[in-house]
Motif scaffolding. Sequence first.
Motif, PDB file in Angstrom:
ATOM      1  N   ILE A 160       3.857  24.138  18.259  1.00  0.00           N
ATOM      2  CA  ILE A 160       2.997  23.257  17.459  1.00  0.00           C
ATOM      3  C   ILE A 160       1.954  24.075  16.697  1.00  0.00           C
ATOM      4  O   ILE A 160       1.747  23.887  15.496  1.00  0.00           O
ATOM      5  N   ALA A 161       1.304  24.997  17.401  1.00  0.00           N
ATOM      6  CA  ALA A 161       0.279  25.827  16.760  1.00  0.00           C
ATOM      7  C   ALA A 161       0.887  26.699  15.662  1.00  0.00           C
ATOM      8  O   ALA A 161       0.281  26.909  14.601  1.00  0.00           O
ATOM      9  N   GLY A 162       2.095  27.168  15.907  1.00  0.00           N
ATOM     10  CA  GLY A 162       2.747  28.042  14.942  1.00  0.00           C
ATOM     11  C   GLY A 162       3.141  27.363  13.651  1.00  0.00           C
ATOM     12  O   GLY A 162       3.429  28.037  12.652  1.00  0.00           O
ATOM     13  N   ALA A 163       3.152  26.043  13.648  1.00  0.00           N
ATOM     14  CA  ALA A 163       3.519  25.286  12.450  1.00  0.00           C
ATOM     15  C   ALA A 163       2.300  24.873  11.624  1.00  0.00           C
ATOM     16  O   ALA A 163       2.453  24.160  10.630  1.00  0.00           O
ATOM     17  N   THR A 164       1.109  25.307  12.018  1.00  0.00           N
ATOM     18  CA  THR A 164      -0.097  24.890  11.297  1.00  0.00           C
ATOM     19  C   THR A 164      -0.437  25.839  10.150  1.00  0.00           C
ATOM     20  O   THR A 164      -0.049  27.009  10.145  1.00  0.00           O
ATOM     21  N   LYS A 165      -1.192  25.317   9.196  1.00  0.00           N
ATOM     22  CA  LYS A 165      -1.688  26.139   8.088  1.00  0.00           C
ATOM     23  C   LYS A 165      -2.678  27.180   8.598  1.00  0.00           C
ATOM     24  O   LYS A 165      -2.787  28.280   8.034  1.00  0.00           O
ATOM     25  N   ASP A 166      -3.391  26.835   9.668  1.00  0.00           N
ATOM     26  CA  ASP A 166      -4.344  27.787  10.234  1.00  0.00           C
ATOM     27  C   ASP A 166      -3.639  29.036  10.776  1.00  0.00           C
ATOM     28  O   ASP A 166      -4.171  30.149  10.702  1.00  0.00           O
ATOM     29  N   SER A 174      -8.967  26.013   8.093  1.00  0.00           N
ATOM     30  CA  SER A 174      -9.254  24.712   7.478  1.00  0.00           C
ATOM     31  C   SER A 174      -9.177  23.566   8.471  1.00  0.00           C
ATOM     32  O   SER A 174      -9.552  22.440   8.168  1.00  0.00           O
ATOM     33  N   GLY A 175      -8.667  23.852   9.666  1.00  0.00           N
ATOM     34  CA  GLY A 175      -8.498  22.791  10.656  1.00  0.00           C
ATOM     35  C   GLY A 175      -7.190  22.037  10.482  1.00  0.00           C
ATOM     36  O   GLY A 175      -6.994  20.981  11.098  1.00  0.00           O
ATOM     37  N   LYS A 176      -6.279  22.570   9.698  1.00  0.00           N
ATOM     38  CA  LYS A 176      -4.986  21.907   9.431  1.00  0.00           C
ATOM     39  C   LYS A 176      -3.828  22.811   9.810  1.00  0.00           C
ATOM     40  O   LYS A 176      -3.995  24.004   9.970  1.00  0.00           O
TER      41      LYS A 176
END
Length: 261
Positions: free
Chosen positions: A236-242, A259-261
């Motif tokens: 899940i974390a690896g799929a974020t823009k952050d 950005s928190g996204k």
Amino acid sequence: MKMEGFHTIQYKKSKGVALIVISRPGAFNAFTEQMNKELIRAMKMASKDEEIRVIGITGEGKAFCAGEDLGGIDENTNHESFLRKRYHPMMKAIKVTPKPIVALVNGTAAGAGMSLALAADFRLVKENAKFVSAFINIGLIPDSAFIYYLPRIVGYAKAMEISLLSEPITGQKAFDLGLATEVYQDHEWDEKTEAFLTRIAALPTKAVSLVKRYMVDGMNNSFEEVLNKEAQAQRIAGATKDHIEGLSAFKNKRKPAFSGK
């Protein structure tokens, strides 16, 4: 920006921070039924608001929170139903909040007020502030998730001492025990607490929420369960823009702007 519609708390929103101020200074910010309900509402608001990346809780005036207002407690009080109706919903709402919570302990945190501080992910403490268990002094056990959080923070032996001896724990001692993340002096309180909240708000929001969730779960799960959950969380974390921003910043030797996204 201050939100309207609250009577026992203030809800302020600014730059990714939701600041909840317990606002009954004349009663040392002691809990009432309305306050329990308003804290639940504030937690839900902050949790759902995509602009909010960290939640701060503090008290107005000289106290953080003196615990339950004992004026309505007598020999006829059914303490089990009292807890199930009043405090358990509030503590559950706090526990499931995905945003990091910072308790700004500006003064005495006693009884359920101490429980509230313990439920936070971080505790910033004024040097002259006090934690006081207080429950044993009126013949009750520590409640409002106190006996869940305290031994996880300081260990069983110290938790027993704090719960049964009920001696006040001031700022520096709280730090030495691991109760306080940081201890600040009066003159630096506003500047330092704001800086800490800003620092947490600047972290990658989704990764922070996953760490919070699985760190707690990990204390109760088996090794294999933790490995399984960490793999799911990393997906899940690896799929974020952050995550993409963090990689880019690392490769380009610059500070990341999450950005928190």
